[in-house]
Design a protein around this motif. Structure first.
Motif, PDB file in Angstrom:
ATOM      1  N   PRO A 138       0.840  -1.296  -0.015  1.00 50.58           N
ATOM      2  CA  PRO A 138      -0.152  -0.126  -0.060  1.00 50.58           C
ATOM      3  C   PRO A 138       0.762   1.355  -0.021  1.00 50.58           C
ATOM      4  O   PRO A 138       0.408   2.346  -0.835  1.00 50.58           O
ATOM      5  N   ALA A 139       1.991   1.312   0.725  1.00 51.71           N
ATOM      6  CA  ALA A 139       2.679   2.535   0.786  1.00 51.71           C
ATOM      7  C   ALA A 139       3.758   2.821  -0.238  1.00 51.71           C
ATOM      8  O   ALA A 139       3.742   3.888  -0.856  1.00 51.71           O
ATOM      9  N   LYS A 140       4.452   1.636  -0.692  1.00 44.84           N
ATOM     10  CA  LYS A 140       5.306   1.576  -1.882  1.00 44.84           C
ATOM     11  C   LYS A 140       4.741   1.897  -3.215  1.00 44.84           C
ATOM     12  O   LYS A 140       4.909   2.703  -3.944  1.00 44.84           O
ATOM     13  N   ASP A 141       3.810   0.865  -3.465  1.00 43.43           N
ATOM     14  CA  ASP A 141       3.011   0.898  -4.814  1.00 43.43           C
ATOM     15  C   ASP A 141       2.016   1.842  -4.894  1.00 43.43           C
ATOM     16  O   ASP A 141       1.929   2.386  -5.653  1.00 43.43           O
ATOM     17  N   GLY A 142       1.244   1.710  -3.869  1.00 46.30           N
ATOM     18  CA  GLY A 142      -0.172   2.719  -3.657  1.00 46.30           C
ATOM     19  C   GLY A 142       0.421   4.114  -3.666  1.00 46.30           C
ATOM     20  O   GLY A 142      -0.327   5.328  -3.988  1.00 46.30           O
ATOM     21  N   GLY A 143       1.855   4.367  -3.393  1.00 48.53           N
ATOM     22  CA  GLY A 143       2.467   5.615  -3.232  1.00 48.53           C
ATOM     23  C   GLY A 143       2.743   6.180  -4.551  1.00 48.53           C
ATOM     24  O   GLY A 143       2.935   7.469  -4.933  1.00 48.53           O
ATOM     25  N   ALA A 144       2.638   5.586  -5.678  1.00 52.46           N
ATOM     26  CA  ALA A 144       2.703   5.972  -6.855  1.00 52.46           C
ATOM     27  C   ALA A 144       1.674   7.293  -7.202  1.00 52.46           C
ATOM     28  O   ALA A 144       1.683   8.028  -8.050  1.00 52.46           O
ATOM     29  N   ALA A 145       0.567   7.018  -6.796  1.00 47.20           N
ATOM     30  CA  ALA A 145      -0.461   8.198  -6.638  1.00 47.20           C
ATOM     31  C   ALA A 145      -0.061   9.587  -6.226  1.00 47.20           C
ATOM     32  O   ALA A 145      -0.550  10.452  -6.980  1.00 47.20           O
ATOM     33  N   GLY A 146       0.958   9.535  -5.445  1.00 46.05           N
ATOM     34  CA  GLY A 146       1.392  10.762  -4.998  1.00 46.05           C
ATOM     35  C   GLY A 146       2.350  11.544  -6.177  1.00 46.05           C
ATOM     36  O   GLY A 146       2.685  12.549  -5.936  1.00 46.05           O
ATOM     37  N   SER A 147       2.664  10.773  -7.000  1.00 50.60           N
ATOM     38  CA  SER A 147       3.552  11.050  -8.265  1.00 50.60           C
ATOM     39  C   SER A 147       2.730  11.531  -9.564  1.00 50.60           C
ATOM     40  O   SER A 147       3.103  11.491 -10.500  1.00 50.60           O
ATOM     41  N   GLY A 148       1.267  11.239  -9.300  1.00 46.92           N
ATOM     42  CA  GLY A 148       0.318  11.495 -10.381  1.00 46.92           C
ATOM     43  C   GLY A 148       0.069  10.192 -11.195  1.00 46.92           C
ATOM     44  O   GLY A 148      -0.773  10.489 -12.303  1.00 46.92           O
ATOM     45  N   LEU A 149       0.424   9.096 -10.681  1.00 47.49           N
ATOM     46  CA  LEU A 149       0.140   7.797 -11.501  1.00 47.49           C
ATOM     47  C   LEU A 149      -1.096   7.523 -10.730  1.00 47.49           C
ATOM     48  O   LEU A 149      -1.555   7.767  -9.855  1.00 47.49           O
ATOM     49  N   ARG A 150      -1.855   6.572 -11.481  1.00 45.91           N
ATOM     50  CA  ARG A 150      -2.881   5.640 -10.793  1.00 45.91           C
ATOM     51  C   ARG A 150      -2.295   4.520 -10.249  1.00 45.91           C
ATOM     52  O   ARG A 150      -1.317   4.106 -10.758  1.00 45.91           O
ATOM     53  N   SER A 151      -3.023   3.950  -9.168  1.00 47.55           N
ATOM     54  CA  SER A 151      -2.301   2.874  -8.525  1.00 47.55           C
ATOM     55  C   SER A 151      -3.366   1.657  -8.114  1.00 47.55           C
ATOM     56  O   SER A 151      -4.528   2.119  -8.004  1.00 47.55           O
ATOM     57  N   TYR A 152      -3.129   0.532  -8.120  1.00 45.66           N
ATOM     58  CA  TYR A 152      -3.792  -0.888  -7.911  1.00 45.66           C
ATOM     59  C   TYR A 152      -3.158  -1.622  -6.972  1.00 45.66           C
ATOM     60  O   TYR A 152      -1.945  -1.930  -7.429  1.00 45.66           O
ATOM     61  N   VAL A 153      -3.666  -1.780  -5.854  1.00 51.27           N
ATOM     62  CA  VAL A 153      -2.781  -2.662  -4.679  1.00 51.27           C
ATOM     63  C   VAL A 153      -3.330  -3.895  -4.726  1.00 51.27           C
ATOM     64  O   VAL A 153      -4.609  -3.906  -4.213  1.00 51.27           O
ATOM     65  N   LEU A 154      -2.754  -4.901  -4.943  1.00 48.54           N
ATOM     66  CA  LEU A 154      -3.271  -6.404  -4.798  1.00 48.54           C
ATOM     67  C   LEU A 154      -3.281  -6.661  -3.237  1.00 48.54           C
ATOM     68  O   LEU A 154      -2.534  -6.261  -2.678  1.00 48.54           O
ATOM     69  N   PRO A 155      -4.371  -7.395  -2.792  1.00 47.01           N
ATOM     70  CA  PRO A 155      -4.140  -8.038  -1.419  1.00 47.01           C
ATOM     71  C   PRO A 155      -2.865  -9.031  -1.349  1.00 47.01           C
ATOM     72  O   PRO A 155      -2.405  -9.579  -2.282  1.00 47.01           O
ATOM     73  N   ALA A 156      -2.378  -9.063  -0.065  1.00 54.14           N
ATOM     74  CA  ALA A 156      -1.116  -9.763   0.167  1.00 54.14           C
ATOM     75  C   ALA A 156      -1.409 -11.195   0.378  1.00 54.14           C
ATOM     76  O   ALA A 156      -2.739 -11.738   0.647  1.00 54.14           O
TER      77      ALA A 156
END
Length: 243
Positions: A203-221
């Motif tokens: 959630p933080a590392k990959d979902g954090g892409a949203a803070g760079s203007g990308l869209r993000s999708y986080v899969l369940p672990a």
């Protein structure tokens, strides 16, 4: 561009209108471990590293030792910034393995397994998702916090042909969600961040892409090696009509 008034005790009083139709997704960036691939179970790797049979009770003790090691202060300290260089990555994992006395003699062997393509398995739906996206004309890139070059692993499983860009954290001396990694991948793919989707399991590392203007999708672990990962959801986020 017009602005909408926003009332509140803090922050800006006006924010710009958002476009009614988001940009189509032209590129998808994928994380590696836990997203497209999973490493072989530790029990299998330990037996291979030791080169001799390990009974179930002994294996349970070794695995419990690894779990306990995750709270060892020395192990915890070694994990900080582990993906910013190849040396830091090796140190982080070998320190963890060596925290278990029974695994200390094979700590280096276990780490070499981690880098070995044959010890990684793509999820059951990985190739189908990559094939579908490529067929739709979507550019693909890999963006991973990792300590070695992943191209050999993808090639070993016949999946390297789908990717145009590889962004390894250790080569950039930083880790996700540093905007520099996402920006570099977008530049290499010649797409704007707003046209790009980041897919991962953190959630933080990959979902954090949203803070760079990308869209993000986080899969369940927690998906097991070789299981269906649920990557069909990515295809629903990138409908052919949008392309």
């Amino acid at each position: 561009m017009t602005s909408l008034p926003v009332c509140g005790p803090e922050g800006p009083l006006r924010v710009p209108d958002r476009p009614s139709h988001p940009s189509p997704v032209r590129a998808v960036l994928f994380d590696f471990s836990g997203t497209l691939f999973q490493v072989a179970p530790y029990a299998d790797r330990i037996r291979a590293a030791m080169g001799s049979p390990v009974d179930e009770s002994a294996m349970d003790a070794l695995l419990a030792g690894l779990e306990a090691g995750l709270t060892d202060p020395e192990v915890v300290a070694a994990q900080r910034g582990r993906d910013v260089s190849a040396a830091a990555h090796r140190h982080a994992f070998t320190t963890w393995y060596a925290s278990v006395p029974g695994l200390a003699p094979v700590a280096d062997a276990l780490y070499e397994q981690l880098r070995a393509p044959e010890h990684w398995r793509p999820y059951a739906d990985t190739e189908a998702a990559l094939e579908a996206l490529t067929r739709q004309g979507v550019a693909l890139g890999a963006v991973s916090d990792v300590g070695w070059d992943l191209r050999a692993t993808f090639a070993h499983h016949g999946l390297d042909r789908y990717f145009s860009v590889w962004v390894h954290s250790y080569e950039h001396s930083t880790e996700k969600p540093d905007p520099a990694l996402f920006a570099y991948a977008c530049r290499q793919l010649a797409v704007e961040p707003a046209e790009t989707l980041m897919v991962g399991d953190h959630p933080a590392k990959d979902g954090g892409a949203a803070g760079s203007g990308l869209r993000s999708y986080v899969l369940p672990a927690g998906a097991a090696p070789g299981a269906v990962r649920g990557l069909d959801a990515v295809l629903r986020l990138v409908p052919p009509a949008a392309l």
